[in-house]
Design an enzyme around this catalytic site. Structure first.
Site, PDB file in Angstrom:
ATOM      1  N   ARG A  10       0.825  -1.214   0.000  1.00 19.16           N
ATOM      2  CA  ARG A  10       0.000   0.000   0.000  1.00 19.16           C
ATOM      3  C   ARG A  10       0.861   1.267   0.000  1.00 19.16           C
ATOM      4  O   ARG A  10       0.630   2.180  -0.787  1.00 19.16           O
ATOM      5  CB  ARG A  10      -0.921   0.002   1.227  1.00 19.16           C
ATOM      6  CG  ARG A  10      -2.010  -1.049   1.234  1.00 19.16           C
ATOM      7  CD  ARG A  10      -3.026  -0.856   0.131  1.00 19.16           C
ATOM      8  NE  ARG A  10      -3.533   0.506   0.106  1.00 19.16           N
ATOM      9  CZ  ARG A  10      -4.055   1.082  -0.982  1.00 19.16           C
ATOM     10  NH1 ARG A  10      -4.112   0.411  -2.117  1.00 19.16           N
ATOM     11  NH2 ARG A  10      -4.522   2.307  -0.927  1.00 19.16           N
ATOM     12  N   ILE A  11       1.862   1.341   0.887  1.00 21.28           N
ATOM     13  CA  ILE A  11       2.681   2.548   0.985  1.00 21.28           C
ATOM     14  C   ILE A  11       3.571   2.698  -0.241  1.00 21.28           C
ATOM     15  O   ILE A  11       3.694   3.793  -0.808  1.00 21.28           O
ATOM     16  CB  ILE A  11       3.525   2.520   2.278  1.00 21.28           C
ATOM     17  CG1 ILE A  11       2.618   2.523   3.511  1.00 21.28           C
ATOM     18  CG2 ILE A  11       4.483   3.710   2.316  1.00 21.28           C
ATOM     19  CD1 ILE A  11       1.724   3.743   3.635  1.00 21.28           C
ATOM     20  N   CYS A 149       2.657   5.742  11.132  1.00 24.16           N
ATOM     21  CA  CYS A 149       1.595   6.749  11.093  1.00 24.16           C
ATOM     22  C   CYS A 149       1.090   7.078  12.490  1.00 24.16           C
ATOM     23  O   CYS A 149       0.807   8.248  12.811  1.00 24.16           O
ATOM     24  CB  CYS A 149       0.454   6.294  10.190  1.00 24.16           C
ATOM     25  SG  CYS A 149      -0.328   4.720  10.673  1.00 24.16           S
ATOM     26  N   THR A 178      -5.984  -3.654   8.032  1.00 19.03           N
ATOM     27  CA  THR A 178      -4.797  -3.646   7.179  1.00 19.03           C
ATOM     28  C   THR A 178      -4.509  -5.044   6.652  1.00 19.03           C
ATOM     29  O   THR A 178      -5.163  -6.023   7.026  1.00 19.03           O
ATOM     30  CB  THR A 178      -3.556  -3.162   7.965  1.00 19.03           C
ATOM     31  OG1 THR A 178      -3.162  -4.188   8.889  1.00 19.03           O
ATOM     32  CG2 THR A 178      -3.846  -1.868   8.727  1.00 19.03           C
ATOM     33  N   ARG A 193      -6.086 -11.091  15.517  1.00 13.51           N
ATOM     34  CA  ARG A 193      -5.743 -10.693  14.147  1.00 13.51           C
ATOM     35  C   ARG A 193      -6.225 -11.719  13.129  1.00 13.51           C
ATOM     36  O   ARG A 193      -6.340 -11.417  11.945  1.00 13.51           O
ATOM     37  CB  ARG A 193      -4.230 -10.498  13.997  1.00 13.51           C
ATOM     38  CG  ARG A 193      -3.712  -9.181  14.546  1.00 13.51           C
ATOM     39  CD  ARG A 193      -2.239  -9.026  14.171  1.00 13.51           C
ATOM     40  NE  ARG A 193      -1.620  -7.864  14.776  1.00 13.51           N
ATOM     41  CZ  ARG A 193      -1.507  -6.671  14.203  1.00 13.51           C
ATOM     42  NH1 ARG A 193      -2.003  -6.479  12.990  1.00 13.51           N
ATOM     43  NH2 ARG A 193      -0.903  -5.672  14.821  1.00 13.51           N
ATOM     44  N   ARG A 228      -8.879  -2.144  15.541  1.00  9.48           N
ATOM     45  CA  ARG A 228      -9.138  -2.120  14.099  1.00  9.48           C
ATOM     46  C   ARG A 228     -10.652  -2.155  13.860  1.00  9.48           C
ATOM     47  O   ARG A 228     -11.355  -2.948  14.467  1.00  9.48           O
ATOM     48  CB  ARG A 228      -8.458  -3.307  13.420  1.00  9.48           C
ATOM     49  CG  ARG A 228      -6.946  -3.307  13.609  1.00  9.48           C
ATOM     50  CD  ARG A 228      -6.296  -2.090  12.962  1.00  9.48           C
ATOM     51  NE  ARG A 228      -4.946  -1.857  13.439  1.00  9.48           N
ATOM     52  CZ  ARG A 228      -3.854  -2.426  12.929  1.00  9.48           C
ATOM     53  NH1 ARG A 228      -3.971  -3.305  11.946  1.00  9.48           N
ATOM     54  NH2 ARG A 228      -2.673  -2.147  13.421  1.00  9.48           N
ATOM     55  N   ASN A 309      -4.083   7.201   7.388  1.00  8.80           N
ATOM     56  CA  ASN A 309      -2.919   6.393   7.708  1.00  8.80           C
ATOM     57  C   ASN A 309      -2.022   6.111   6.510  1.00  8.80           C
ATOM     58  O   ASN A 309      -0.863   5.720   6.690  1.00  8.80           O
ATOM     59  CB  ASN A 309      -3.346   5.065   8.347  1.00  8.80           C
ATOM     60  CG  ASN A 309      -4.465   4.381   7.592  1.00  8.80           C
ATOM     61  OD1 ASN A 309      -5.606   4.857   7.590  1.00  8.80           O
ATOM     62  ND2 ASN A 309      -4.160   3.267   6.938  1.00  8.80           N
TER      63      ASN A 309
END
Length: 328
Positions: A10-11, A149, A178, A193, A228, A309
């Site tokens: 993503r980044i 972030c 995420t 998670r 989350r 984020n």
């Protein structure tokens, strides 16, 4: 400045898009193990930020975007990348796999001059938060962690509230789900998670306090958790601070409003508008203080800060590129 990106998650992909328009910075190469055709597709179509409004295609080991050509590699080991031959000044290490000094140094050994992580690295890598302590960078530093972030948001809150005096602070980060979570229930070392990310509000473990302890003399006075929530973008920091003296809501809001109108303008924003998370998508700030939600009871203060984020964080990485470029 000649730049390469290692890791096109993503980044990495958002940085690719944004680096196409950065004056004085040339994106030369990217590296990721995914097939290049798949990478081009994910660069062209993004579920959060929409399609890339530029022609993009694959051309024999290259990604062509509106006349610009970027080399595309698929190496698992950074030592196999010829950063020296490509004249790479800066590697943006976005894979999450090489955040230790030994890992990040592989890019230096491959010929890059500097490495900027996209996370909080190991403790032997300088942790420098843009807008807070970037001035500690000097020419001898070759690897920098710009924090995550959540660290970028929390750091500025703590620093500004220290002007009054903090006894303790508890951060609760409500964060979009995420890729480290799962879409359907499955096994995971952290049981929560492994639960379906879009179906539940899920508490997860984070290491925010470890990062903040490296930046502030408040060891033992900080706590943090993350929850989350089933949205694809955006985050909200809900922080409760026990102050050393009584304060007013107006006094607290005035601190952040003044900061947003002066030296902090590029990293911090302030609003009294009644925002929701969708309203901060694409916001470039590390935090947006929501003054309408500030509350005070005696010496206890509750602050709410929004942040995108992904977009806010990549904005700080771009700030770092321009800042570091001036030193090369």
């Amino acid at each position: 400045m000649r730049v390469a990106i290692n890791g096109m998650g993503r980044i990495g992909r958002l940085l690719f898009r944004r680096l196409l328009n950065q004056e004085g910075i040339e994106l030369v190469a990217v590296n990721d193990v995914m097939p290049v055709d798949n990478l081009v597709y994910l660069l062209k179509y993004d579920s959060l930020y929409g399609p890339l409004h530029k022609p993009i295609s694959r051309e024999d080991g290259l990604i062509a975007v509106e006349g610009k050509k970027v080399r595309a590699f698929q190496e698992e080991d950074p030592l196999r990348l010829d950063w020296k031959g490509l004249g790479i000044d800066m590697v943006l290490e976005c894979s999450g796999r090489f955040s230790s000094r030994a890992g990040a140094e592989k890019h230096l050994k491959a010929g890059a001059r500097k490495v900027l992580l996209s996370t909080t690295g190991s403790e032997d890598i300088p942790l420098l938060i843009f807008g807070f302590n970037q001035h500690q960078l000097d020419a001898s530093v070759d690897i920098v962690s710009p924090g995550g972030c959540m660290t970028n948001c929390s750091t500025h809150i703590l620093y500004l509230m220290q002007s009054i005096g903090i006894e303790s602070a508890h951060f609760n980060i409500l964060h979009s789900y995420t890729s480290r979570q799962e879409l359907v229930d499955t096994a995971h070392p952290q049981f929560r998670r492994g639960r379906a990310a879009a179906e539940s509000i899920i508490p997860v473990e984070i290491d925010l306090v470890k990062s903040l302890d490296r930046l502030f003399p408040l060891k033992g006075q900080l706590a943090a958790m993350s929850i989350r929530v089933p949205v694809t973008n955006g985050a909200l920091t809900d922080v409760t601070l026990q102050m050393k003296e009584e304060v007013s809501r107006e006094q607290v809001n005035a601190i952040f409003k003044k900061a947003a109108e002066s030296n902090y303008a590029s990293v911090l924003d302030y609003t009294d508008d009644e925002l929701v998370s969708a309203d901060i998508k694409g916001n470039t700030h590390s935090l947006i203080i929501d003054g309408s939600l500030t509350s005070v009871v005696g010496r206890q203060v509750k602050l709410i800060a929004w942040f995108d984020n992904e977009y806010g964080y990549t904005s700080r990485m771009l700030d770092w590129l321009h800042y570091w470029k001036a030193m090369l």
